[in-house]
Design an enzyme around this catalytic site. Structure first.
Site, short mmCIF file in Angstrom:
data_model
loop_
_atom_site.label_atom_id
_atom_site.label_comp_id
_atom_site.label_asym_id
_atom_site.label_seq_id
_atom_site.Cartn_x
_atom_site.Cartn_y
_atom_site.Cartn_z
N GLY A 11 1.36 -0.07 5.84
CA GLY A 11 0.12 -0.84 5.87
C GLY A 11 0.06 -1.72 7.11
CB ALA A 22 6.80 -9.85 21.48
NE ARG A 72 1.51 3.47 2.99
CZ ARG A 72 0.55 2.54 3.10
NH1 ARG A 72 -0.69 2.90 3.27
NH2 ARG A 72 0.84 1.26 3.03
CG ASP A 103 9.02 -2.87 0.72
OD1 ASP A 103 7.98 -2.27 1.11
OD2 ASP A 103 9.19 -3.27 -0.44
N GLY A 104 8.88 -0.21 2.89
CA GLY A 104 8.95 1.26 2.96
C GLY A 104 9.39 1.71 4.35
CB THR A 125 3.70 -6.31 4.96
OG1 THR A 125 2.95 -6.38 3.73
CG2 THR A 125 5.00 -7.07 4.74
CB ILE A 126 -1.33 -8.99 4.52
CG1 ILE A 126 -1.65 -7.96 3.44
CG2 ILE A 126 -1.93 -8.62 5.85
CD1 ILE A 126 -3.10 -8.04 2.97
CG ASP A 127 1.45 -6.95 0.27
OD1 ASP A 127 0.29 -7.40 0.21
OD2 ASP A 127 1.73 -5.75 0.09
CG ASP A 129 6.10 -7.12 0.03
OD1 ASP A 129 6.21 -7.14 1.28
OD2 ASP A 129 5.72 -6.12 -0.59
NE ARG A 171 0.80 -1.48 -3.73
CZ ARG A 171 0.43 -0.71 -2.74
NH1 ARG A 171 -0.50 0.17 -2.93
NH2 ARG A 171 1.01 -0.77 -1.57
CE LYS A 213 -13.09 -27.70 -12.18
NZ LYS A 213 -11.73 -27.36 -12.09
CG HIS A 215 -17.58 -24.18 -9.11
ND1 HIS A 215 -18.22 -25.20 -8.44
CD2 HIS A 215 -16.28 -24.23 -8.74
CE1 HIS A 215 -17.32 -25.81 -7.68
NE2 HIS A 215 -16.15 -25.25 -7.85
CD GLN A 251 -7.35 -9.43 0.22
OE1 GLN A 251 -6.54 -10.14 -0.32
NE2 GLN A 251 -7.85 -8.35 -0.36
P1 ADP Z 1 5.21 -0.22 4.10
O1 ADP Z 1 6.12 -0.06 5.27
O2 ADP Z 1 3.97 -1.02 4.46
O3 ADP Z 1 5.93 -0.75 2.87
P2 ADP Z 1 5.16 2.46 2.92
O4 ADP Z 1 5.94 2.06 1.72
O5 ADP Z 1 3.98 3.33 2.73
O6 ADP Z 1 4.61 1.19 3.73
O7 ADP Z 1 6.18 3.18 3.93
C1 ADP Z 1 5.75 3.61 5.20
C2 ADP Z 1 6.45 4.85 5.62
O8 ADP Z 1 7.86 4.60 5.71
C3 ADP Z 1 6.34 6.02 4.64
O9 ADP Z 1 5.13 6.72 4.76
C4 ADP Z 1 7.53 6.87 5.08
O10 ADP Z 1 7.24 7.60 6.24
C5 ADP Z 1 8.56 5.79 5.43
N1 ADP Z 1 9.46 5.62 4.26
C6 ADP Z 1 9.18 4.96 3.11
N2 ADP Z 1 10.22 5.07 2.23
C7 ADP Z 1 11.17 5.82 2.85
C8 ADP Z 1 12.48 6.28 2.49
N3 ADP Z 1 13.02 6.02 1.29
N4 ADP Z 1 13.17 7.04 3.39
C9 ADP Z 1 12.64 7.32 4.60
N5 ADP Z 1 11.42 6.91 4.99
C10 ADP Z 1 10.69 6.17 4.15
#
Ligand code: ADP
Length: 319
Positions: A11, A22, A72, A103-104, A125-127, A129, A171, A213, A215, A251
């Site tokens: 995202g 940078a 993705r 984190d993905g 990420t805006i989350d 998290d 989420r 109140k 609102h 957002q």
């Molecule tokens: P974000 O980075 O915002 O959390 P995603 O969870 O969609 O977003 O992850 C982004 C991309 O990172 C995925 O589409 C995939 O290419 C890669 N990715 C996510 N999980 C894994 C994993 N377990 N192993 C390898 N690549 C991953």
């Protein structure tokens, strides 16, 4: 290390461009070549790789989104996909990679590092998290977007004496909902980290209404459920005129805030420093206003937690 790569993945978030800038400028400052990989890990597999110059990142610090685009990529979750990525990096002579994302995306960086390919993660990420950092790039900008929207909704809520349910992103993490709720004096804030608070929401609404109140603003993080469902349930339970606004992808867009531009600049530069000092498999972050770096695997094994003291404060200030 004489050649490094940078990509944005997952995202998008305001401030990613400032982080790319940078990375590019800091690397060039140290006489290191930088290659931009477009469309995240998909672009890496496809070899969508271009050399970047000082001018490539001119006039982007103030822009939302990411000039390297994001995507993705399911294939990158497989061994085969990761191997294809490494082959592309080797083909271009790129010796280290900076991954800006959530984190993905960090999981992808972790996999590459485990295969012997040095990667550094920059939290975007805006989350908000990601464990190991107090703030992620994009959170402050998104917070300001939400506050701006709620201020506007509040005007019309007052005029029509309505109750507004506002659904914000988040989420798994309630940070955006909590910070926006505290900043905007919301009557109730529903976050994924807290058990069902619905009866408390209704009690507060009724108490406020009895006190005259005009609102009410209720903020719901998307992870808790649909704003429309909550709106319906509130209407049924109180008979108050209730409206719902889902802020959605507004957002994620817009010009990054000053705080995000500064954070992105600091974290992007720190990531380059780490690579050039031979570090790998690290993520950069900010804790107590100090730049830090952590083992990416260790950081990901922990869970980001929302500040429950702040949550309690929000309750106390909106009695
Ligand atoms: P974000 O980075 O915002 O959390 P995603 O969870 O969609 O977003 O992850 C982004 C991309 O990172 C995925 O589409 C995939 O290419 C890669 N990715 C996510 N999980 C894994 C994993 N377990 N192993 C390898 N690549 C991953």
């Amino acid at each position: 290390m004489k050649k490094i790569g940078v990509l944005t993945s997952g995202g998008d978030a305001p401030g990613m461009n400032a982080a790319i800038r940078a990375v590019v400028r800091k690397a060039i400052y140290h006489d290191v070549e930088v290659y931009g990989i477009k469309y995240g890990y998909q672009g890496l597999i496809d070899g969508n790789i271009e050399k970047m110059e000082i001018g490539s990142v001119g006039d982007i610090i103030q822009r939302g989104g990411t000039m390297l685009y994001s995507a993705r990529c399911e294939e990158f979750k497989t061994e085969e996909g990761q191997q294809k990525g490494i082959e592309q990096l080797k083909k271009h002579g790129i010796e280290g990679l900076i991954v800006i994302g959530g984190d993905g995306s960090f999981m992808g960086a972790k996999k590459l590092t485990e295969k012997g390919y040095p990667c550094i993660g920059v939290p975007g990420t805006i989350d908000n998290d990601i464990p190991g950092t107090d703030f992620t790039i994009g959170f402050d900008s998104a917070l300001n977007t939400v506050i701006d929207a709620i201020d506007k909704i509040r005007d019309t809520a007052t005029s029509h004496e309505r109750t507004y349910v506002i659904e914000v992103m988040g989420r798994d993490a309630g940070d955006l909902a909590l910070w926006a709720g505290l900043a905007d004096g919301a009557e109730s804030i529903l976050i994924p980290e807290k058990e069902d608070e619905f009866s408390d929401v209704i009690d507060r609404l009724k108490r406020g209404h009895d006190r005259g109140k005009k609102h009410s603003i209720i903020i719901v993080a998307e992870g808790v459920g649909s704003g429309f469902d909550f709106g319906q349930r509130i209407k049924e339970a109180t008979d108050l005129e209730t409206r719902v606004t889902v802020l959605g992808h507004t957002q994620r867009g817009g010009s990054p805030s000053g705080a995000d531009r500064v954070l992105a600049s600091r974290l992007g530069a720190k990531a380059v420093d780490l690579l050039l000092h031979g570090k790998a498999g690290r993520m950069v972050g900010i804790q107590n206003n100090k730049l830090v770096d952590h083992d990416i695997i260790e950081a990901l094994s922990k869970k980001h937690s929302v500040d429950m003291e702040m949550y309690q404060l929000s309750k106390e200030l909106s009695i």
